[in-house]
Design a protein around this motif. Structure first.
Motif, PDB file in Angstrom:
ATOM      1  N   GLY A  60       0.837  -1.187   0.000  1.00  0.00           N
ATOM      2  CA  GLY A  60       0.000   0.000   0.000  1.00  0.00           C
ATOM      3  C   GLY A  60       0.872   1.236   0.000  1.00  0.00           C
ATOM      4  O   GLY A  60       2.115   1.144  -0.042  1.00  0.00           O
ATOM      5  N   PRO A  61       0.279   2.422   0.045  1.00  0.00           N
ATOM      6  CA  PRO A  61       1.076   3.653   0.095  1.00  0.00           C
ATOM      7  C   PRO A  61       2.059   3.611   1.269  1.00  0.00           C
ATOM      8  O   PRO A  61       1.683   3.301   2.395  1.00  0.00           O
ATOM      9  CB  PRO A  61       0.014   4.737   0.296  1.00  0.00           C
ATOM     10  N   GLY A  62       3.321   3.899   0.979  1.00  0.00           N
ATOM     11  CA  GLY A  62       4.331   3.866   2.026  1.00  0.00           C
ATOM     12  C   GLY A  62       5.081   2.558   2.127  1.00  0.00           C
ATOM     13  O   GLY A  62       5.970   2.414   2.972  1.00  0.00           O
ATOM     14  N   THR A  63       4.784   1.577   1.267  1.00  0.00           N
ATOM     15  CA  THR A  63       5.538   0.325   1.268  1.00  0.00           C
ATOM     16  C   THR A  63       6.904   0.568   0.627  1.00  0.00           C
ATOM     17  O   THR A  63       7.009   1.134  -0.458  1.00  0.00           O
ATOM     18  CB  THR A  63       4.806  -0.777   0.497  1.00  0.00           C
ATOM     19  N   LEU A  64       7.954   0.137   1.315  1.00  0.00           N
ATOM     20  CA  LEU A  64       9.316   0.219   0.796  1.00  0.00           C
ATOM     21  C   LEU A  64       9.868  -1.196   0.682  1.00  0.00           C
ATOM     22  O   LEU A  64       9.851  -1.955   1.653  1.00  0.00           O
ATOM     23  CB  LEU A  64      10.204   1.058   1.733  1.00  0.00           C
ATOM     24  N   PHE A  65      10.347  -1.538  -0.504  1.00  0.00           N
ATOM     25  CA  PHE A  65      10.830  -2.891  -0.783  1.00  0.00           C
ATOM     26  C   PHE A  65      12.277  -2.816  -1.242  1.00  0.00           C
ATOM     27  O   PHE A  65      12.621  -2.042  -2.127  1.00  0.00           O
ATOM     28  CB  PHE A  65       9.947  -3.527  -1.859  1.00  0.00           C
ATOM     29  N   MET A  66      13.128  -3.632  -0.614  1.00  0.00           N
ATOM     30  CA  MET A  66      14.529  -3.719  -1.014  1.00  0.00           C
ATOM     31  C   MET A  66      14.789  -5.149  -1.493  1.00  0.00           C
ATOM     32  O   MET A  66      14.491  -6.114  -0.798  1.00  0.00           O
ATOM     33  CB  MET A  66      15.439  -3.368   0.169  1.00  0.00           C
ATOM     34  N   CYS A  67      15.323  -5.294  -2.693  1.00  0.00           N
ATOM     35  CA  CYS A  67      15.521  -6.616  -3.295  1.00  0.00           C
ATOM     36  C   CYS A  67      16.985  -6.816  -3.656  1.00  0.00           C
ATOM     37  O   CYS A  67      17.599  -5.962  -4.303  1.00  0.00           O
ATOM     38  CB  CYS A  67      14.642  -6.734  -4.545  1.00  0.00           C
ATOM     39  N   GLN A  68      17.541  -7.939  -3.225  1.00  0.00           N
ATOM     40  CA  GLN A  68      18.923  -8.263  -3.553  1.00  0.00           C
ATOM     41  C   GLN A  68      19.026  -8.770  -4.995  1.00  0.00           C
ATOM     42  O   GLN A  68      18.021  -9.114  -5.615  1.00  0.00           O
ATOM     43  CB  GLN A  68      19.442  -9.337  -2.587  1.00  0.00           C
ATOM     44  N   PRO A  69      20.249  -8.832  -5.542  1.00  0.00           N
ATOM     45  CA  PRO A  69      20.403  -9.342  -6.907  1.00  0.00           C
ATOM     46  C   PRO A  69      19.833 -10.745  -7.074  1.00  0.00           C
ATOM     47  O   PRO A  69      20.009 -11.609  -6.216  1.00  0.00           O
ATOM     48  CB  PRO A  69      21.932  -9.351  -7.097  1.00  0.00           C
ATOM     49  N   TYR A  70      19.095 -10.926  -8.159  1.00  0.00           N
ATOM     50  CA  TYR A  70      18.549 -12.218  -8.591  1.00  0.00           C
ATOM     51  C   TYR A  70      17.452 -12.780  -7.686  1.00  0.00           C
ATOM     52  O   TYR A  70      17.124 -13.958  -7.777  1.00  0.00           O
ATOM     53  CB  TYR A  70      19.671 -13.248  -8.760  1.00  0.00           C
ATOM     54  N   GLN A  71      16.854 -11.977  -6.825  1.00  0.00           N
ATOM     55  CA  GLN A  71      15.720 -12.448  -6.034  1.00  0.00           C
ATOM     56  C   GLN A  71      14.427 -12.273  -6.840  1.00  0.00           C
ATOM     57  O   GLN A  71      14.101 -11.167  -7.278  1.00  0.00           O
ATOM     58  CB  GLN A  71      15.618 -11.679  -4.712  1.00  0.00           C
ATOM     59  N   LEU A  72      13.686 -13.352  -7.005  1.00  0.00           N
ATOM     60  CA  LEU A  72      12.431 -13.293  -7.738  1.00  0.00           C
ATOM     61  C   LEU A  72      11.392 -12.500  -6.956  1.00  0.00           C
ATOM     62  O   LEU A  72      11.270 -12.645  -5.747  1.00  0.00           O
ATOM     63  CB  LEU A  72      11.884 -14.704  -7.975  1.00  0.00           C
ATOM     64  N   HIS A  73      10.612 -11.683  -7.676  1.00  0.00           N
ATOM     65  CA  HIS A  73       9.540 -10.950  -7.019  1.00  0.00           C
ATOM     66  C   HIS A  73       8.497 -10.525  -8.046  1.00  0.00           C
ATOM     67  O   HIS A  73       8.771 -10.446  -9.241  1.00  0.00           O
ATOM     68  CB  HIS A  73      10.078  -9.713  -6.290  1.00  0.00           C
ATOM     69  N   LYS A  74       7.302 -10.267  -7.573  1.00  0.00           N
ATOM     70  CA  LYS A  74       6.212  -9.815  -8.434  1.00  0.00           C
ATOM     71  C   LYS A  74       5.211  -9.033  -7.606  1.00  0.00           C
ATOM     72  O   LYS A  74       4.821  -9.461  -6.516  1.00  0.00           O
ATOM     73  CB  LYS A  74       5.503 -10.998  -9.087  1.00  0.00           C
ATOM     74  N   PHE A  75       4.817  -7.881  -8.120  1.00  0.00           N
ATOM     75  CA  PHE A  75       3.762  -7.096  -7.495  1.00  0.00           C
ATOM     76  C   PHE A  75       2.441  -7.397  -8.193  1.00  0.00           C
ATOM     77  O   PHE A  75       2.377  -7.448  -9.425  1.00  0.00           O
ATOM     78  CB  PHE A  75       4.063  -5.596  -7.606  1.00  0.00           C
ATOM     79  N   LYS A  76       1.403  -7.601  -7.412  1.00  0.00           N
ATOM     80  CA  LYS A  76       0.051  -7.720  -7.951  1.00  0.00           C
ATOM     81  C   LYS A  76      -0.793  -6.641  -7.300  1.00  0.00           C
ATOM     82  O   LYS A  76      -1.053  -6.676  -6.105  1.00  0.00           O
ATOM     83  CB  LYS A  76      -0.553  -9.093  -7.684  1.00  0.00           C
ATOM     84  N   LEU A  77      -1.208  -5.661  -8.094  1.00  0.00           N
ATOM     85  CA  LEU A  77      -1.949  -4.522  -7.573  1.00  0.00           C
ATOM     86  C   LEU A  77      -3.369  -4.515  -8.126  1.00  0.00           C
ATOM     87  O   LEU A  77      -3.603  -4.916  -9.266  1.00  0.00           O
ATOM     88  CB  LEU A  77      -1.260  -3.206  -7.955  1.00  0.00           C
ATOM     89  N   ASP A  78      -4.293  -4.069  -7.302  1.00  0.00           N
ATOM     90  CA  ASP A  78      -5.685  -3.901  -7.725  1.00  0.00           C
ATOM     91  C   ASP A  78      -5.815  -2.529  -8.380  1.00  0.00           C
ATOM     92  O   ASP A  78      -6.201  -1.546  -7.745  1.00  0.00           O
ATOM     93  CB  ASP A  78      -6.624  -4.032  -6.526  1.00  0.00           C
ATOM     94  N   ILE A  79      -5.485  -2.462  -9.659  1.00  0.00           N
ATOM     95  CA  ILE A  79      -5.377  -1.183 -10.354  1.00  0.00           C
ATOM     96  C   ILE A  79      -6.696  -0.808 -11.022  1.00  0.00           C
ATOM     97  O   ILE A  79      -7.271  -1.591 -11.776  1.00  0.00           O
ATOM     98  CB  ILE A  79      -4.260  -1.237 -11.411  1.00  0.00           C
ATOM     99  N   THR A  80      -7.154   0.397 -10.728  1.00  0.00           N
ATOM    100  CA  THR A  80      -8.321   0.980 -11.385  1.00  0.00           C
ATOM    101  C   THR A  80      -8.006   2.451 -11.648  1.00  0.00           C
ATOM    102  O   THR A  80      -7.055   2.998 -11.065  1.00  0.00           O
ATOM    103  CB  THR A  80      -9.577   0.893 -10.496  1.00  0.00           C
ATOM    104  N   PRO A  81      -8.766   3.121 -12.502  1.00  0.00           N
ATOM    105  CA  PRO A  81      -8.511   4.555 -12.741  1.00  0.00           C
ATOM    106  C   PRO A  81      -8.541   5.383 -11.462  1.00  0.00           C
ATOM    107  O   PRO A  81      -7.834   6.387 -11.357  1.00  0.00           O
ATOM    108  CB  PRO A  81      -9.638   4.953 -13.706  1.00  0.00           C
ATOM    109  N   SER A  82      -9.367   4.965 -10.493  1.00  0.00           N
ATOM    110  CA  SER A  82      -9.443   5.715  -9.239  1.00  0.00           C
ATOM    111  C   SER A  82      -8.407   5.244  -8.216  1.00  0.00           C
ATOM    112  O   SER A  82      -8.211   5.887  -7.184  1.00  0.00           O
ATOM    113  CB  SER A  82     -10.847   5.589  -8.636  1.00  0.00           C
ATOM    114  N   CYS A  83      -7.760   4.125  -8.502  1.00  0.00           N
ATOM    115  CA  CYS A  83      -6.730   3.588  -7.589  1.00  0.00           C
ATOM    116  C   CYS A  83      -5.529   3.131  -8.418  1.00  0.00           C
ATOM    117  O   CYS A  83      -5.318   1.936  -8.625  1.00  0.00           O
ATOM    118  CB  CYS A  83      -7.299   2.439  -6.766  1.00  0.00           C
ATOM    119  N   PRO A  84      -4.719   4.070  -8.920  1.00  0.00           N
ATOM    120  CA  PRO A  84      -3.579   3.718  -9.769  1.00  0.00           C
ATOM    121  C   PRO A  84      -2.420   3.160  -8.944  1.00  0.00           C
ATOM    122  O   PRO A  84      -2.414   3.237  -7.714  1.00  0.00           O
ATOM    123  CB  PRO A  84      -3.198   5.056 -10.394  1.00  0.00           C
ATOM    124  N   TYR A  85      -1.469   2.587  -9.650  1.00  0.00           N
ATOM    125  CA  TYR A  85      -0.240   2.101  -9.029  1.00  0.00           C
ATOM    126  C   TYR A  85       0.864   3.073  -9.400  1.00  0.00           C
ATOM    127  O   TYR A  85       1.246   3.194 -10.563  1.00  0.00           O
ATOM    128  CB  TYR A  85       0.066   0.700  -9.526  1.00  0.00           C
TER     129      TYR A  85
END
Length: 298
Positions: A60-85
């Protein structure tokens, strides 16, 4: 008497990537991926979750993510015109920036910890005052890179990195707090995390949905449907992403042949490995290895 001089640090074009407030207003999500460098991602707006380290983390707003080299990751966001990513992303090659840390022993030690050590906390939810600080830090870099001369950009990025590392060190000094969720959501997350853990253990073998489901005492249909619903990708896509991630690591750190790497990560033939790698990465494994080796040469 000739004095041997250490070459000046090079600031390669691809040594960092910075995107300020990148917007996704609707539509698709990012694929499962991993970077060669260290990534910091800050969420300005958006709601969803992050698939990372065999866990689902709320975003959510204010999330900070730090990823090391070669770590798999994926964001899944509930994106709508009123709730952009909306997010800001900073990715950098630690091997090219380490030299700047050498004169700051404590910061250098922390830098190497982020780069190479097993970390306790990589996903943080910032408090409002911390959100303000990070938003200002990112805006300053964005403004400075757009206004300063090209020769000064190296200095701006390095100073930003110093500030970023200092703030992240403060944030991770204490024990991480666990997130709360409903029992049903946590049960679903636990099943997905168990599936990711199973795949991470068996990715080099021929994938079998029946074996995976049986090991978790789930029906194959339920396991497949739940994983897709919660992560936004199929089990087969996750298996492929994990294999490509492992191949990138092996191409970067070993002298194994392309055929040996393909066999080691679960491909039945080297031709299929090359085809799959090129489909995901845009270049062949051999070209990727050459590109990486070139990047690390002074």
């Amino acid at each position: 008497m000739n004095q041997m001089l250490e070459p000046k640090p090079k600031f390669e074009e691809k040594s960092y990537i910075f995107h300020y407030r990148r917007e996704t207003l609707e539509g698709g999500f990012e694929q499962i991926h991993a970077h060669q460098g260290i990534e910091f991602l800050y969420v300005h707006e958006g709601s969803g979750h992050l698939m990372f380290d065999q866990k689902l983390h709320p975003v959510g707003p204010g999330t900070l993510f730090m990823c090391q080299p070669y770590q798999l990751h994926k964001f899944k966001l509930d994106i709508t015109p009123s709730c952009p990513y909306i997010r800001s992303i900073f990715i950098f090659d630690p091997s090219l920036f380490e030299r700047y840390m050498a004169t700051f022993p404590a910061l250098h030690m922390f830098f190497n910890k982020l780069w190479k050590a097993e970390l306790q906390q990589q996903v943080l939810q910032l408090e409002p005052i911390q959100q303000t600080l990070f938003a200002e830090l990112l805006f300053d870099l964005h403004r400075n890179l757009n206004t300063c001369p090209e020769l000064q950009q190296t200095e701006e990025v390095v100073l930003f990195l110093f500030s970023l590392l200092r703030e992240f060190r403060k944030l991770t000094a204490g024990e991480p707090s666990s997130h709360s969720s409903s029992d049903s959501m946590r049960t679903n997350s636990r099943h997905v995390e168990q599936m990711m853990a199973w795949i991470n253990e068996h990715f080099s073998e021929e994938f079998s949905l029946d074996r995976l489901a049986e090991s978790l005492h789930l029906s194959p249909y339920y396991a497949s449907h739940l994983f897709s619903r919660e992560t936004g990708c199929t089990l087969s896509q996750y298996v492929m992403a994990h294999r490509i991630r492992e191949s990138r690591l092996l191409l970067s750190t070993t002298d194994l042949t392309i055929a040996q790497i393909g066999q080691q990560i679960g491909f039945k033939s080297s031709a299929y490995f090359v085809k799959s790698f090129k489909s995901k990465m845009g270049i062949t494994p051999q070209a990727y290895r050459k590109q990486v080796n070139t990047l690390y040469v002074d």
